[in-house]
Design a protein around this motif. Structure first.
Motif, PDB file in Angstrom:
ATOM      1  N   VAL A   9       0.858  -1.196   0.000  1.00  0.00           N
ATOM      2  CA  VAL A   9       0.000   0.000   0.000  1.00  0.00           C
ATOM      3  C   VAL A   9       0.892   1.243   0.000  1.00  0.00           C
ATOM      4  CG1 VAL A   9      -1.857  -1.146   1.302  1.00  0.00           C
ATOM      5  CG2 VAL A   9      -0.167   0.232   2.518  1.00  0.00           C
ATOM      6  N   LYS A  10       0.278   2.350  -0.382  1.00  0.00           N
ATOM      7  CA  LYS A  10       1.013   3.625  -0.363  1.00  0.00           C
ATOM      8  C   LYS A  10       0.785   4.259   1.005  1.00  0.00           C
ATOM      9  CE  LYS A  10       1.697   6.130  -4.310  1.00  0.00           C
ATOM     10  NZ  LYS A  10       3.100   5.858  -4.379  1.00  0.00           N
ATOM     11  N   ILE A  11       1.848   4.389   1.776  1.00  0.00           N
ATOM     12  CA  ILE A  11       1.742   4.964   3.123  1.00  0.00           C
ATOM     13  C   ILE A  11       1.875   6.478   3.042  1.00  0.00           C
ATOM     14  CG2 ILE A  11       2.893   5.130   5.363  1.00  0.00           C
ATOM     15  CD1 ILE A  11       3.429   2.226   5.310  1.00  0.00           C
ATOM     16  N   ARG A  12       0.966   7.159   3.755  1.00  0.00           N
ATOM     17  CA  ARG A  12       0.965   8.628   3.809  1.00  0.00           C
ATOM     18  C   ARG A  12       0.958   9.258   2.418  1.00  0.00           C
ATOM     19  NH1 ARG A  12       1.429   6.422   7.951  1.00  0.00           N
ATOM     20  NH2 ARG A  12       3.450   6.584   8.946  1.00  0.00           N
ATOM     21  N   ASP A  13       0.372   8.531   1.440  1.00  0.00           N
ATOM     22  CA  ASP A  13       0.320   9.034   0.058  1.00  0.00           C
ATOM     23  C   ASP A  13       1.711   9.291  -0.517  1.00  0.00           C
ATOM     24  OD1 ASP A  13      -2.226   8.904  -0.753  1.00  0.00           O
ATOM     25  OD2 ASP A  13      -2.716  11.027  -0.524  1.00  0.00           O
TER      26      ASP A  13
ATOM     27  N   MET B 186      -2.490   4.455  12.218  1.00  0.00           N
ATOM     28  CA  MET B 186      -2.578   2.984  12.218  1.00  0.00           C
ATOM     29  C   MET B 186      -3.276   2.479  10.958  1.00  0.00           C
ATOM     30  SD  MET B 186      -3.486   2.166  16.204  1.00  0.00           S
ATOM     31  CE  MET B 186      -3.610   0.374  16.086  1.00  0.00           C
ATOM     32  N   ILE B 187      -4.400   3.087  10.596  1.00  0.00           N
ATOM     33  CA  ILE B 187      -5.130   2.576   9.420  1.00  0.00           C
ATOM     34  C   ILE B 187      -4.349   2.836   8.140  1.00  0.00           C
ATOM     35  CG2 ILE B 187      -7.451   2.733  10.435  1.00  0.00           C
ATOM     36  CD1 ILE B 187      -7.867   5.301   8.798  1.00  0.00           C
ATOM     37  N   ASP B 188      -3.462   3.832   8.192  1.00  0.00           N
ATOM     38  CA  ASP B 188      -2.673   4.161   7.010  1.00  0.00           C
ATOM     39  C   ASP B 188      -1.497   3.197   6.830  1.00  0.00           C
ATOM     40  OD1 ASP B 188      -2.391   5.996   4.792  1.00  0.00           O
ATOM     41  OD2 ASP B 188      -0.530   6.665   5.742  1.00  0.00           O
ATOM     42  N   THR B 189      -1.295   2.308   7.812  1.00  0.00           N
ATOM     43  CA  THR B 189      -0.152   1.402   7.768  1.00  0.00           C
ATOM     44  C   THR B 189      -0.643  -0.044   7.637  1.00  0.00           C
ATOM     45  OG1 THR B 189       0.771   2.998   9.339  1.00  0.00           O
ATOM     46  CG2 THR B 189       2.116   1.101   8.882  1.00  0.00           C
ATOM     47  N   LEU B 190      -1.835  -0.208   7.059  1.00  0.00           N
ATOM     48  CA  LEU B 190      -2.468  -1.527   6.927  1.00  0.00           C
ATOM     49  C   LEU B 190      -3.225  -1.627   5.613  1.00  0.00           C
ATOM     50  CD1 LEU B 190      -4.195  -1.785  10.415  1.00  0.00           C
ATOM     51  CD2 LEU B 190      -2.409  -3.318   9.602  1.00  0.00           C
ATOM     52  N   TYR B 191      -3.533  -2.862   5.219  1.00  0.00           N
ATOM     53  CA  TYR B 191      -4.485  -3.093   4.131  1.00  0.00           C
ATOM     54  C   TYR B 191      -5.755  -3.632   4.778  1.00  0.00           C
ATOM     55  CZ  TYR B 191      -6.718  -4.857  -0.067  1.00  0.00           C
ATOM     56  OH  TYR B 191      -7.616  -5.090  -1.075  1.00  0.00           O
TER      57      TYR B 191
ATOM     58  N   HIS C 169     -11.455  -6.117   5.708  1.00  0.00           N
ATOM     59  CA  HIS C 169     -12.603  -6.516   6.521  1.00  0.00           C
ATOM     60  C   HIS C 169     -13.641  -5.398   6.658  1.00  0.00           C
ATOM     61  CE1 HIS C 169     -14.947  -8.508   9.608  1.00  0.00           C
ATOM     62  NE2 HIS C 169     -14.829  -7.435  10.368  1.00  0.00           N
ATOM     63  N   TYR C 170     -13.221  -4.255   7.214  1.00  0.00           N
ATOM     64  CA  TYR C 170     -14.185  -3.171   7.465  1.00  0.00           C
ATOM     65  C   TYR C 170     -14.518  -2.420   6.179  1.00  0.00           C
ATOM     66  CZ  TYR C 170     -13.193  -3.965  12.399  1.00  0.00           C
ATOM     67  OH  TYR C 170     -13.057  -4.537  13.632  1.00  0.00           O
ATOM     68  N   LYS C 171     -13.535  -2.380   5.267  1.00  0.00           N
ATOM     69  CA  LYS C 171     -13.688  -1.659   3.980  1.00  0.00           C
ATOM     70  C   LYS C 171     -14.069  -0.184   4.200  1.00  0.00           C
ATOM     71  CE  LYS C 171     -13.052  -5.606   1.909  1.00  0.00           C
ATOM     72  NZ  LYS C 171     -13.860  -6.406   1.038  1.00  0.00           N
ATOM     73  N   SER C 172     -13.654   0.355   5.338  1.00  0.00           N
ATOM     74  CA  SER C 172     -13.935   1.757   5.652  1.00  0.00           C
ATOM     75  C   SER C 172     -12.836   2.250   6.588  1.00  0.00           C
ATOM     76  CB  SER C 172     -15.293   1.896   6.344  1.00  0.00           C
ATOM     77  OG  SER C 172     -15.346   3.080   7.125  1.00  0.00           O
ATOM     78  N   ARG C 173     -12.098   3.242   6.131  1.00  0.00           N
ATOM     79  CA  ARG C 173     -11.017   3.792   6.951  1.00  0.00           C
ATOM     80  C   ARG C 173     -11.574   4.318   8.274  1.00  0.00           C
ATOM     81  NH1 ARG C 173      -6.082   5.309   4.306  1.00  0.00           N
ATOM     82  NH2 ARG C 173      -5.861   7.246   5.474  1.00  0.00           N
TER      83      ARG C 173
ATOM     84  N   PRO D 132       1.343  11.374  12.226  1.00  0.00           N
ATOM     85  CA  PRO D 132       1.877  12.043  11.032  1.00  0.00           C
ATOM     86  C   PRO D 132       0.844  12.104   9.910  1.00  0.00           C
ATOM     87  CG  PRO D 132       2.925   9.885  11.370  1.00  0.00           C
ATOM     88  CD  PRO D 132       2.151  10.198  12.598  1.00  0.00           C
ATOM     89  N   ALA D 133      -0.127  11.187   9.928  1.00  0.00           N
ATOM     90  CA  ALA D 133      -1.172  11.194   8.889  1.00  0.00           C
ATOM     91  C   ALA D 133      -2.001  12.478   8.926  1.00  0.00           C
ATOM     92  CB  ALA D 133      -2.087   9.973   9.064  1.00  0.00           C
ATOM     93  N   PHE D 134      -1.997  13.183  10.052  1.00  0.00           N
ATOM     94  CA  PHE D 134      -2.751  14.446  10.162  1.00  0.00           C
ATOM     95  C   PHE D 134      -2.203  15.510   9.218  1.00  0.00           C
ATOM     96  CE2 PHE D 134      -5.138  14.586  14.511  1.00  0.00           C
ATOM     97  CZ  PHE D 134      -5.766  13.393  14.209  1.00  0.00           C
TER      98      PHE D 134
END
Length: 342
Positions: A88-92, A137-142, A145-149, A180-182
Motif C-alpha cells: 500500500v502507499k503509506i501517507r500518500d 494505524m489505518i494508514d499502515t495496513l491493508y 474486513h471493514y472496507k472503511s477507513r 503524522p497522517a494528520f
C-alpha cells in the motif's frame, strides 16, 4: 516549583547495535527468546541513561522494545494477518508491504504496559509514552474486513483507549499519540480524525499529547518535503479543531522546516512541544540554534506552555549524533530558561 521549558523527545531513539541493526527502521532483532526480553530491558535502561546524561526532563523508553512505532502495536492485536501482506502507499508517499485486516480487531492483552512499569521503576522523572494514533494505524495496513477507513479508525481508538488507561495506571505521566497522517489527509482529520483521537483519550486523567510531524529523516519523507514549496502550511488545516479539542499538548516540527511559526497562534492556549531539533540531518545543532527556535516560538506560545522537543523520532540516526542533539536541546532550553527568569 514546576520547571519552565521542560525538554523531551518526540519518541524513538537509536537502538544499541547489539540489539538491532543501527540507523535503520524496521531493523530485525539480533537476539531471540529470553535474551531478547532481557536485551530490550537493558536497551531501555541505556536509552533512559542517555536522556538523563543529556539533561532531558520528561523521559521515555526511547521505543527500545519495538521495531516500529506503528506495526509493533498492531502485531499484538487480533484480526490482523501479518503473513498475508499487501503493498500500500503509506501517507500518500511511499509503497510498503503491510499486514492485512482480515477480521474484527481487538486487543487480548496489554502491549506496552509491562515495559512502562519497568521504566517507571527506573526513574522518578515524568515519563511520556508514545502510541500510534488511529489514523496513522489505518494508514499502515491493508483493510480487507471493514472496507472503511473511518470504521477501522474508531475500532482502533477503542483499543488505544484500553491500552492508554493501563499505561496511566502503570504511572505514565503523558500519553502521546503519533499522527503524522494528520499532515496528509486533511478532510478526514477534520471529519473524524480528531474525534477518533478524542475517543482514544476518553476518561484519561494523565496529560495527553498528539505528535504531528513531517516524518522520520528517511528518503521518502525528505523527497516529499522538497515538493511542499517554501511554506509548509499543513498544520493550518488541523490546528483550529485541535485547539478546541480535549488534547492537552500538541507536538510539532519547527526547526529547519518551512513551517511558518505564526501558525502556532492557532493553538494558543494549548501546551506545545516545539520541535527544535532536526532529525533529518546528522549535523548537531548548537545550543544557540535551539534557543533561537524557542525564542521564535515564544512569540506565539506562553512560556509556561512551551516544551522544547525534537522534530520527530531519532531511530534512524547514530547514537553519537542522537546524544549530541539531545544535549543541544537541553543546553538551548537552559539558555532561554535563564533569559525568562531574569
Amino acid at each position: 516549583m514546576k520547571k519552565l521549558l521542560p525538554t523531551s523527545t518526540a519518541g524513538s531513539l537509536p537502538k544499541p547495535s547489539w540489539l538491532a541493526e543501527s540507523e535503520t527502521l524496521w531493523s530485525p532483532w539480533k537476539l531471540q527468546d529470553q535474551a531478547l526480553v532481557d536485551g530490550k530491558k537493558d536497551a531501555l535502561c541505556v536509552s533512559l541513561h542517555e536522556q538523563q546524561q543529556a539533561g532531558i526532563d520528561i523521559v521515555s523508553d526511547g521505543e527500545q522494545t519495538r521495531q516500529h512505532f506503528v506495526t509493533t502495536f498492531i502485531e499484538h492485536l487480533n484480526g490482523v494477518d501479518f503473513e498475508n501482506r499487501k503493498i500500500v502507499k503509506i501517507r500518500d508517499r511511499y509503497d510498503a508491504s503491510v499486514p492485512t485486516v482480515v477480521g474484527p480487531v481487538s486487543r487480548q492483552k496489554p502491549v506496552f504496559v509491562e515495559a512502562a512499569k519497568f521504566l517507571r521503576q527506573q526513574t522518578d522523572q515524568p515519563i511520556k509514552w508514545a502510541l500510534p494514533g488511529p489514523m496513522t494505524m489505518i494508514d499502515t495496513l491493508y483493510d480487507d474486513h471493514y472496507k472503511s477507513r473511518e470504521k477501522l479508525a474508531w475500532e482502533f481508538a477503542i483499543i488505544l483507549n484500553q491500552e492508554a488507561k493501563e499505561l496511566e495506571a502503570a504511572g505514565v505521566d503523558i500519553i502521546q499519540f503519533d499522527e503524522p497522517a494528520f499532515n496528509v489527509f486533511f478532510d478526514d482529520v477534520n471529519k473524524w480524525g480528531i474525534a477518533c483521537l478524542e475517543r482514544a483519550i476518553e476518561g484519561l486523567k494523565c496529560e495527553t499529547a498528539v505528535h504531528i510531524c513531517y516524518g522520520y529523516g528517511i528518503k521518502a519523507n525528505t523527497d516529499w518535503k522538497k515538493t511542499l514549496g517554501n511554506e509548509w502550511r499543513q498544520y493550518e488545516e488541523a490546528f483550529p479543531k485541535l485547539q478546541a479539542s480535549n488534547i492537552d499538548i500538541i507536538s510539532l516540527e519547527c526547526h529547519n522546516s518551512h513551517v511558518p511559526m505564526e501558525l502556532l497562534e492557532l493553538i494558543r492556549g494549548k501546551k506545545v512541544m516545539v520541535g527544535a531539533i532536526d532529525v533529518a540531518t546528522n549535523t548537531i545543532e548548537t545550543p544557540e540554534e535551539v534557543a533561537n527556535t524557542l525564542r521564535e516560538a515564544l512569540k506565539y506560545v506562553d512560556a509556561d506552555k512551551l516544551y522544547p522537543c525534537t522534530n520527530c523520532g531519532m531511530a534512524p540516526l547514530s547514537r553519537e549524533v542522537a546524544r549530541g542533539k539531545l544535549k543541544a536541546l537541553s543546553d538551548g532550553a537552559a539558555i532561554v530558561r535563564k533569559e525568562l527568569s531574569v
